[in-house]
Design an enzyme around this catalytic site. Structure first.
Site, short mmCIF file in Angstrom:
data_model
loop_
_atom_site.label_atom_id
_atom_site.label_comp_id
_atom_site.label_asym_id
_atom_site.label_seq_id
_atom_site.Cartn_x
_atom_site.Cartn_y
_atom_site.Cartn_z
N CYS A 91 -3.05 7.94 7.61
CA CYS A 91 -3.69 6.62 7.51
C CYS A 91 -2.81 5.58 8.18
O CYS A 91 -1.61 5.77 8.34
CB CYS A 91 -3.89 6.23 6.05
SG CYS A 91 -4.94 7.35 5.12
N THR A 119 0.85 -1.18 0.00
CA THR A 119 0.00 0.00 0.00
C THR A 119 0.89 1.23 0.00
O THR A 119 1.92 1.27 0.66
CB THR A 119 -1.04 -0.03 1.13
OG1 THR A 119 -2.08 0.91 0.81
CG2 THR A 119 -0.48 0.31 2.49
N HIS A 143 -5.91 -0.56 4.65
CA HIS A 143 -5.40 0.83 4.65
C HIS A 143 -6.56 1.71 5.12
O HIS A 143 -7.43 2.08 4.34
CB HIS A 143 -4.97 1.18 3.22
CG HIS A 143 -4.41 2.56 3.04
ND1 HIS A 143 -3.44 2.83 2.12
CD2 HIS A 143 -4.69 3.74 3.63
CE1 HIS A 143 -3.14 4.14 2.16
NE2 HIS A 143 -3.89 4.70 3.07
#
Lengths: 157, 214
Positions: free
Chosen positions: A26, A20, A43
């Site tokens: 995040c 990711t 995520h």
């Protein structure tokens, strides 16, 4: 290589690499059942789903609902929740310390840790906080998490 | 009818926003010309509503390193404005003003960083001036926050704060071309993007002020 985009999650069985990109505030949650070789990556962007608006389409954006769905998918693929361990990265505060009002990163970290606690999933390693973005590669062959960033050396945790 | 989400904007609304973009970019070009002592020409800006994922792809993919300058808006218009400068833009500016070619966007001295921050301030101020001169709306701007990092992580900041508007943003594409004069064949084009994330109520107020039905 399996790419997980923002506010999404994916699972794999066996050897693969889950990726990711650009985790800022995040948090990337990497789960792995070492016995049954089932791994997953979520995520998430926000801490709790109770803040969602009525027409919210994507429950994968939130730590609580995201982790729950990831666990469910892994169990469906043969994982046992008692075998699952977690590795975490992200939760940074972009735009520096001057912007305390934006500190969603810290709240994301706390939410993720709380949710994992409820599921009794131990956190094996983590690289959290700071003020920079991270790209992560989760090598499911050995469970190593590779963390890359623009200015810091790459680390394996 | 009230604006419920960004997707409800009609072509007339887009025209208004494009016009604001046009005036704002004109103001910005004047300021950039003063800074750089060059002739600055502009293209008509492109205004679109994009979701965060599309905007990230458009800006070169999540891992592309850009400089982001964020200001908060308070007053008649509430929201955020994010200026994204691609590495080429930053390098050109530093070269023109400091006569030095930095290796990348991280290779900046303290004064150069402060200069880049000021450019972001000027760019966002130019658009806000355009809005207030057209509509008479008055908006306070916070100090600019600057960071140079992956664009995916930078765009996640407004996405997170304004999750309730369905992760859509107003995306303005700018192109400034710097040259020594109209007949100069050596010029450098620099792209920057303004991302405006107004609260929907503010956008509705803006159109109401301009007597445009929403």
């Amino acid at each position: 290589m399996v790419i997980v985009s923002i506010a999404d999650l994916k699972t794999v069985v066996g050897e693969d690499v889950l990726v990711t990109y650009a985790l800022g505030s995040c948090v990337g949650i990497c789960l792995r059942d070492d016995v049954n070789k089932v791994s997953g990556l979520a995520h998430i962007m926000l801490p709790w789903s109770k803040t969602a608006s009525e027409d919210e389409q994507n429950m994968r954006r939130f730590a609580d609902t995201g982790i729950t769905e990831l666990m469910q998918q892994m169990v469906d693929q043969g994982a046992k929740s008692r075998n699952i361990t977690a590795k975490l990265a992200g939760g940074a505060q972009m735009f520096g310390v001057a912007s305390a009002a934006f500190n969603i990163g810290e709240r994301n970290i706390q939410a993720v840790q709380k949710v994992l606690e409820t599921y009794k999933i131990p956190v094996a390693a983590s690289d959290l906080g700071g003020n920079y973005a991270r790209t992560i590669y989760f090598h499911t062959v050995d469970g190593k998490l590779e963390v890359r960033s623009a200015t810091k050396p790459t680390i394996f945790i | 009818m009230a604006l419920k989400k960004m997707d409800d904007l009609t072509p007339v609304h887009y025209d208004v926003l494009r016009e604001i973009g046009n005036i704002g970019q004109g103001n910005a070009a004047t300021a950039l010309a003063a800074f750089s002592n060059k002739l600055v020409t502009i293209d008509v800006p492109n205004v679109r509503v994009l979701d965060i994922t599309q905007a990230i792809e458009y800006l070169g993919g999540p891992e592309n390193i850009v400089t982001g300058i964020l200001v908060r808006l308070r007053g008649d218009i509430n929201g955020m404005m994010l200026t994204i400068l691609q590495s080429g833009f930053v390098k050109n500016l530093i070269e023109m003003v400091f006569s030095r070619t930095p290796a990348d966007q991280f290779d900046l001295s303290e004064i150069e960083t402060s200069f880049v921050q000021e450019i972001g301030n000027i760019l966002s101020g130019s658009y806000l001036n355009a809005i207030s001169s057209l509509s008479g709306m008055c908006t306070d701007v916070s100090v600019p926050y600057v960071t140079t990092d992956m664009v995916g992580a930078i765009l996640a900041v407004p996405a997170v704060e304004f999750a309730e508007i369905g992760s859509k943003v107003l995306f303005i594409d700018d192109c400034f071309t710097f040259s020594e004069g109209f007949h100069d064949k050596v010029y450098t084009a620099s792209r920057s993007n303004m991302i405006l994330i107004p609260e929907l109520q503010s956008l509705e107020d803006l159109f109401t002020r301009l007597s445009i039905p929403v």
